[in-house]
Design an enzyme around this catalytic site. Structure first.
Site, PDB file in Angstrom:
ATOM      1  N   SER A 146      19.579  18.208  72.963  1.00  0.00           N
ATOM      2  CA  SER A 146      19.994  16.841  73.234  1.00  0.00           C
ATOM      3  C   SER A 146      19.073  15.833  72.549  1.00  0.00           C
ATOM      4  CB  SER A 146      20.064  16.604  74.748  1.00  0.00           C
ATOM      5  OG  SER A 146      20.654  15.366  75.049  1.00  0.00           O
ATOM      6  N   ASP A 305      23.128  10.251  70.541  1.00  0.00           N
ATOM      7  CA  ASP A 305      22.016  11.197  70.411  1.00  0.00           C
ATOM      8  C   ASP A 305      22.460  12.408  69.588  1.00  0.00           C
ATOM      9  OD1 ASP A 305      23.602  12.495  72.276  1.00  0.00           O
ATOM     10  OD2 ASP A 305      21.933  13.129  73.528  1.00  0.00           O
ATOM     11  N   ASP A 307      23.333  15.533  69.929  1.00  0.00           N
ATOM     12  CA  ASP A 307      24.515  16.332  70.252  1.00  0.00           C
ATOM     13  C   ASP A 307      25.679  15.479  70.747  1.00  0.00           C
ATOM     14  OD1 ASP A 307      23.157  15.866  72.707  1.00  0.00           O
ATOM     15  OD2 ASP A 307      24.218  17.532  73.637  1.00  0.00           O
ATOM     16  N   ASP A 309      26.329  13.514  73.283  1.00  0.00           N
ATOM     17  CA  ASP A 309      26.807  13.363  74.657  1.00  0.00           C
ATOM     18  C   ASP A 309      26.311  12.053  75.268  1.00  0.00           C
ATOM     19  OD1 ASP A 309      24.160  14.144  75.005  1.00  0.00           O
ATOM     20  OD2 ASP A 309      24.595  15.736  76.452  1.00  0.00           O
TER      21      ASP A 309
END
Length: 571
Positions: A146, A305, A307, A309
């Site tokens: 993340s 960010d 990834d 999410d």
């Protein structure tokens, strides 16, 4: 086995991967570093398994990934052959070793006769969640850390609904992982053999197009987008991560024509070299976006960010300067926009937020006549409730969010979704731009209507073994003696989620919290103010959350300062 014996076992393993062997030999005389690498296995927290790359059982490497994958295989096998035959889909982000870890997962699963679908290149977390549902696989894996620093990577596991494993399922998988005694000797299949036997299937654009088709359903007001197609100036940065393809495509198909990309950050870079941290919660992550925004006269700045999410949004404040909205502010704004523009609000509509998320969202929901529900921190708990609603018909999911920049609008994916949220944020910005308003003007209207809700978060890094002990001691100290007075605010209710108990201080009355047990303590003060303590599930940090309300901004600011001072002086 003690950490010392584990370290020696790794050092003696003659087939240890060369780069890991070299790193391990470099730290073998550093007892503190060696102990930190082996004193515990990586465990699943609110964001799955996450750790620093390197050799050791407490590190992310091909062996700990294989152990997690074998645990997943045994977990799937426990549900029977039919379930196992549905396979697993795997996606990965731009971090060091991400694709390698994805392939290692397939190599282990293949040894168990489990087919793996792997994306040919990096994809966002929400698309992985969507892919599980679209392909009807038994599970999904997302290789990502993340927003953590570059030296981290991680391993998130999803169930058949597309949500991260909730506690009961996670406990079962952890049990299967812990049964594996030696991660070094786990058997794997060769990639070429997997491909020949159909146990590894590469996937790509078909899934992208299916996800983009669902993304069209996000829009609530196509007229306002048409009116603002050439007027709303948007700046977007994926912060070197996975959203660089889907966000521009999604905005284009909605009809936005003025989308400016931060080219330096469109490049996938595991070092995230243009930012101190690839986290849209951190205002420094917007430095390049602000520069481009000033150049093109942007109305809204968007950052996701690595990834994709989490979503961060910046807009111009009353001084005409770009300011990043907090996750609480953006969530309340989107909820208000969604409810105001929904033609028929379901009678059993439900908004879901976490226990450390602002009460402003609850006030907005009540204004439109829908219910609100609190869950523990971690979007898997929101996903779990969405599935429950779907199965029972008890409620209709309207919107879910958490203060840490995670939002979900439509449930075709079941994790926080920055792609969806970007579409909604830009449509919302277009709506207000059409009225000559900024997002901060709209936020002021919310405050005037519902009161000034102000929140803050204070994090303290506590790394290594000593840090873990400090966190445990701090939680115990506050449990035994919570701060009960801050300015004119007095503690009224203590919620200790480790034992699932709510205590009313006025009369000592107790009741159950009806939430899963977790190492969290929340204290509700008078005047609708509160504070909460929680160890991070993804980083070696202790987190202190604060929430206050006031009739004026000045009153709210004063209460926040008093509350923070009273709590933090007890650290």
């Amino acid at each position: 086995m003690t950490w010392r014996k584990l370290a020696n076992q790794w050092l003696a393993f003659d087939q240890l991967e060369a780069s890991l062997k070299s790193e391990l030999e470099q730290i073998q005389t550093n007892e503190k570093a060696l102990e930190d690498a082996f004193h515990q296995p990586l465990t699943f927290g609110t964001g799955g398994m996450r750790g620093i790359l390197g050799p050791g059982t407490n590190r992310m490497n091909i062996y700990t990934v294989r152990k997690a994958a074998k645990g997943l295989a045994r977990y799937l096998e426990s549900f029977g052959q039919t379930f196992k035959e549905r396979g697993v889909v795997v996606a990965y982000d731009s971090r060091h070793m991400s694709k390698e870890f994805a392939v290692e997962t397939a190599r282990v699963l293949g040894k168990h006769g489990i087919k793996t679908y792997v994306f040919t290149s990096l994809r966002p977390t929400p698309e992985l969640s969507f892919a599980v549902r679209y392909l009807k696989t038994a599970a999904g894996v997302m290789i990502t850390a993340s927003h953590n620093p570059p030296e981290y990577n991680g391993y998130k596991v999803y169930n058949e609904t597309g949500g991260q494993l909730p506690p009961e399922q996670a406990d079962l998988m952890i049990e299967k992982v812990n049964e594996i005694e030696n991660e070094l000797t786990i058997e794997v299949m060769e990639q070429e053999t997997l491909e020949e036997q159909g146990l590894l299937q590469w996937i790509d654009e078909d899934l992208d197009q299916a996800y983009l088709a669902e993304l069209k359903s996000i829009s609530l007001n196509t007229d306002v987008i048409s009116n603002q197609a050439d007027e709303l100036n948007i700046v977007f940065t994926p912060l070197h991560g996975t959203a660089g393809e889907l966000v521009p495509q999604g905005l284009k198909q909605l009809g936005f024509n003025q989308v400016h990309l931060v080219e330096e950050q469109m490049v996938t870079d595991p070092e995230f070299s243009t930012v101190q941290s690839p986290n849209p919660e951190e205002h420094q992550a917007f430095e390049y976006a602000i520069g481009l925004g000033e150049e093109v006269g942007a109305d809204i700045l968007i950052a996701t960010d690595p990834d994709a999410d989490r979503l961060g949004v910046a807009a111009k404040n009353e001084a005409g300067k770009y300011q990043v909205l907090t996750g609480n502010q953006l969530g309340a704004l989107m909820l208000d926009y969604i409810l105001a523009n929904t033609k028929e609000i379901p009678s059993k509509g439900m908004m879901i937020k976490t226990i450390v998320t602002s009460e402003l969202g609850r006030a907005v929901a009540e204004h439109y006549g829908i219910q609100s529900m609190d869950v523990l921190t971690g979007f898997k708990f929101i996903s779990e409730k969405i599935e429950e609603f779907e199965q029972t018909g008890s409620h209709t999911f309207i919107f879910g969010y958490e203060e840490s920049y995670g939002y979900l609008i439509n449930d075709f994916s079941r994790d926080k979704d920055a792609i969806q949220s970007t579409m909604m944020a830009c449509e919302m910005a277009a709506f207000y731009n059409n009225k000559g308003m900024t997002l901060f003007d709209a936020l002021d209207e919310l405050y005037e209507r519902h009161g000034y809700h102000i929140e803050d978060l204070h994090s303290v890094k506590m790394e290594g073994i000593d840090g873990a002990k400090e966190i445990a001691n701090l939680m115990e100290s506050f449990r035994e003696n919570p701060v009960k007075v801050a300015g004119n605010m007095k503690a009224e209710i203590v919620e200790d989620y480790s034992i699932g108990k709510r205590t009313y201080l006025a009369d000592g009355r107790e009741e159950v919290t009806n939430l899963p047990k977790a190492n969290v303590l929340k204290v509700k003060m008078s005047d609708d103010c509160w504070y909460c303590l929680r160890p991070s599930g993804t980083e070696p940090k202790m987190k202190f959350y604060f929430g206050v309300q006031g009739e004026t901004r000045e009153e709210a600011d004063r209460r926040l300062e008093q509350l923070k001072t009273a709590i933090l002086e007890n650290i």
